[in-house]
Design an enzyme around this catalytic site. Structure first.
Site, mmCIF file in Angstrom:
data_model
loop_
_atom_site.group_PDB
_atom_site.id
_atom_site.type_symbol
_atom_site.label_atom_id
_atom_site.label_comp_id
_atom_site.label_asym_id
_atom_site.label_seq_id
_atom_site.Cartn_x
_atom_site.Cartn_y
_atom_site.Cartn_z
ATOM 1 N N ASP A 149 0.818 -1.202 0.000
ATOM 2 C CA ASP A 149 0.000 0.000 0.000
ATOM 3 C C ASP A 149 0.859 1.262 0.000
ATOM 4 O O ASP A 149 2.011 1.255 0.451
ATOM 5 C CB ASP A 149 -0.901 0.037 1.241
ATOM 6 C CG ASP A 149 -1.979 -1.037 1.219
ATOM 7 O OD1 ASP A 149 -2.241 -1.583 0.135
ATOM 8 O OD2 ASP A 149 -2.548 -1.313 2.289
ATOM 9 N N ARG A 150 0.263 2.346 -0.453
ATOM 10 C CA ARG A 150 0.966 3.630 -0.504
ATOM 11 C C ARG A 150 1.553 4.004 0.854
ATOM 12 O O ARG A 150 2.678 4.493 0.947
ATOM 13 C CB ARG A 150 0.004 4.730 -0.989
ATOM 14 C CG ARG A 150 0.624 6.118 -1.058
ATOM 15 C CD ARG A 150 -0.320 7.098 -1.731
ATOM 16 N NE ARG A 150 -1.529 7.294 -0.954
ATOM 17 C CZ ARG A 150 -1.658 8.238 -0.008
ATOM 18 N NH1 ARG A 150 -0.658 9.061 0.261
ATOM 19 N NH2 ARG A 150 -2.794 8.367 0.637
#
Length: 304
Positions: free
Chosen positions: A138-139
């Site tokens: 994930d970011r």
């Protein structure tokens, strides 16, 4: 710009005598049919220094050599961005991805991604390659991301990943005190209602399995190690929410954001067999500053 080729080599043993080179590459070393077709068309397979047909049969002592495709047209724009390199050779690149960076460009994040940084790194060295991450995080998850530098390395690690031969470990801080010292969350995950982003525990969803181990307990939080047996989107985040201990800082899943404004999750270790040598490789990434600061805060809270 010319990318130096990667040369894969293998000395045939007694069990290989009489076998077609095609069979050796396909069944013993798991070359994909797609890659073998490219190698065949490009005349990139040799035996003892001479071009050979894949349908030819080998004998003990033959040196089978494969030149992997060096130059490929990048589909991502390279950018001059910081890149924390943990490991690199002619087959692989492993980096410590920072918080807030998307792995692959998309409509929302077309630039400033890890892909832009990696392509820029290679371009500055005069290398043309595709961006082939073996996995994504994930970011706002920090830590290890492994990128294949050619088609062969990518398909070899994809083969390992599909068969559970790659081991990934994450570390995270969850809300509340987890009672069990270790355990397994074996709950299927699906989309939460009215959301294209958030996941939730869903008996009709996709199977997901997360193992955890308590590393330290604090008065209001627990430091955990996670081992994924599946790799679903938001798996750890949804599983933590599901068993009543969301990740600290994870506002999407109900985590406390008092001391951290992103979910407290770090991809800390990635272990696999090197695609060319078959030797074990272990990549580790140190904690970023925000998680180190969180650790200090939690320790200070205990001693206050």
């Amino acid at each position: 710009m010319n990318t130096p080729p990667a040369l894969w080599e293998y000395r045939l043993g007694p069990d290989d005598s009489g076998q077609k080179y095609l069979s050796i590459l396909l069944h013993k070393f798991h070359f994909s049919i797609k890659l073998l077709n490219r190698l065949k068309k490009g005349e990139r397979v040799w035996v003892n220094g001479k071009f050979t047909y894949l349908t030819s049969r080998g004998k003990e002592g033959d040196l089978l050599s494969v030149e992997l495709f060096p130059d490929e047209e990048a589909t991502i724009k390279g950018e001059d961005l910081p890149l924390d390199i943990l490991f690199e050779d002619e087959y692989l690149l492993a980096v410590n991805k920072p918080v807030g960076q998307v792995v692959h460009p998309n409509n929302r994040y077309p630039t400033q991604t890890l892909g832009n940084a990696v392509i820029g790194h290679w371009e500055r060295r005069g290398e043309n390659r595709l961006f082939r991450p073996i996995h994504r995080i994930d970011r706002n998850t920090s830590g290890v991301v492994v990128i294949a530098k050619n088609q062969f390395a990518h398909q070899q690690l994809a083969w390992q990943l599909e068969r559970g031969h790659i081991h990934k470990r994450y570390h995270g801080f969850v809300q509340g005190v987890v009672a069990e010292n270790e355990g397994t969350i074996d709950d299927s995950i699906g989309f939460a209602p009215n959301s294209f982003i958030k996941r939730q525990i869903d008996p009709n969803g996709i199977s997901a399995r997360t193992c955890f181990r308590v590393l330290h307990r604090y008065p209001t939080a627990t430091f955990l190690e996670f081992i994924l047996e599946t790799g679903r989107t938001h798996q750890i985040r949804a599983h933590c929410e599901g068993f009543g201990h969301p990740l600290l800082g994870d506002d999407l899943y109900g985590g406390d954001t008092t001391f951290l404004t992103r979910h407290a999750l770090h991809s800390s270790m990635y272990a696999f067999l090197h695609p060319a040598t078959g030797l074990p490789i272990i990549i580790r990434a140190p904690f970023p500053k925000d998680l180190r600061d969180l650790l200090i805060h939690l320790k200070d809270f205990v001693t206050a």
